[in-house]
Design an enzyme around this catalytic site. Sequence first.
Site, mmCIF file in Angstrom:
data_model
loop_
_atom_site.group_PDB
_atom_site.id
_atom_site.type_symbol
_atom_site.label_atom_id
_atom_site.label_comp_id
_atom_site.label_asym_id
_atom_site.label_seq_id
_atom_site.Cartn_x
_atom_site.Cartn_y
_atom_site.Cartn_z
ATOM 1 N N ASP A 70 0.864 -1.179 0.000
ATOM 2 C CA ASP A 70 0.000 0.000 0.000
ATOM 3 C C ASP A 70 0.900 1.227 0.000
ATOM 4 O O ASP A 70 1.751 1.377 0.873
ATOM 5 C CB ASP A 70 -0.904 0.003 1.240
ATOM 6 C CG ASP A 70 -1.829 1.203 1.269
ATOM 7 O OD1 ASP A 70 -2.879 1.131 0.612
ATOM 8 O OD2 ASP A 70 -1.500 2.197 1.948
ATOM 9 N N GLU A 81 -1.371 -1.718 -6.224
ATOM 10 C CA GLU A 81 -2.638 -1.140 -6.666
ATOM 11 C C GLU A 81 -2.497 -0.537 -8.063
ATOM 12 O O GLU A 81 -1.507 0.143 -8.346
ATOM 13 C CB GLU A 81 -3.086 -0.045 -5.696
ATOM 14 C CG GLU A 81 -3.504 -0.550 -4.332
ATOM 15 C CD GLU A 81 -3.824 0.597 -3.391
ATOM 16 O OE1 GLU A 81 -5.000 0.726 -3.005
ATOM 17 O OE2 GLU A 81 -2.913 1.361 -3.057
ATOM 18 N N ASP A 90 -3.336 1.820 6.904
ATOM 19 C CA ASP A 90 -2.477 1.534 5.753
ATOM 20 C C ASP A 90 -2.073 0.060 5.714
ATOM 21 O O ASP A 90 -1.938 -0.525 4.634
ATOM 22 C CB ASP A 90 -1.231 2.424 5.783
ATOM 23 C CG ASP A 90 -1.568 3.893 5.547
ATOM 24 O OD1 ASP A 90 -2.575 4.156 4.868
ATOM 25 O OD2 ASP A 90 -0.826 4.758 6.030
#
Length: 236
Positions: free
Chosen positions: A34, A121, A205
């Site tokens: 992340d 991501e 997170d």
Amino acid sequence: MVKHRDGDYYFHLCVEKEIPDKELTDASTFMGIDVGMNYLAVASTTDRKCSFFAGGEIKNLRNQHKSMRARLQSKGTSSAKRMLKHIAGKEKRLMRDVNHKISKEIVKFASERGVSVIGLEDLTGIRESTLSKVSKKKRHNHSSWAFRQLQTFIEYKAREAGIITHYVDPSYTSQTCIRCNHISKNNRNRLSFRCEKCGYENNADLIGAMNIEHKTRDYRYILESQGCLSATQTNA
């Protein structure tokens, strides 16, 4: 031979390296990453080993540059404009250097834990779609933060280390409870995550990294269920 801005000459040597391709269906250990502004990156592996790669120092330096930019912009002189250009270049070089260091640490962390695939991501268009949700005070940091550059550095360093990278849909990664799968924007409050359904608490997170790892692992098993296993796995 290349002349750099400092006046020194450097010899740039390009080297190619043959790296065998690996199949995602051969993977057994995964890691989610992340990326963000509170921490440059947070990593979580399949066996829940985690690591935080802090961005506090870089945020402080960028805040200093922001204050300096505001003062120079208010002056509007030729020398102030030259200095603004210099600050912009310095900030880009700083971010690039930090991203190189962080990506190296991330890939090292993955290698030491036998990670086969790093999940990231897919941030395509994320800057434009979220900018309107960010306060005007924070928009410069949000729009100039080099998330994609960090991911690119992770990708090529991971490939060299024999680790696959895979991009997943970023939707709800920081709002989904890793324990009961309940999704709600109320689950997250800045750096804190608390599921409003089951009460599970953790760093927000880190929750994002866990969910990215989970999505990456799920994709591998979707391929398996569709009969996309490698010949070696099928024979086994």
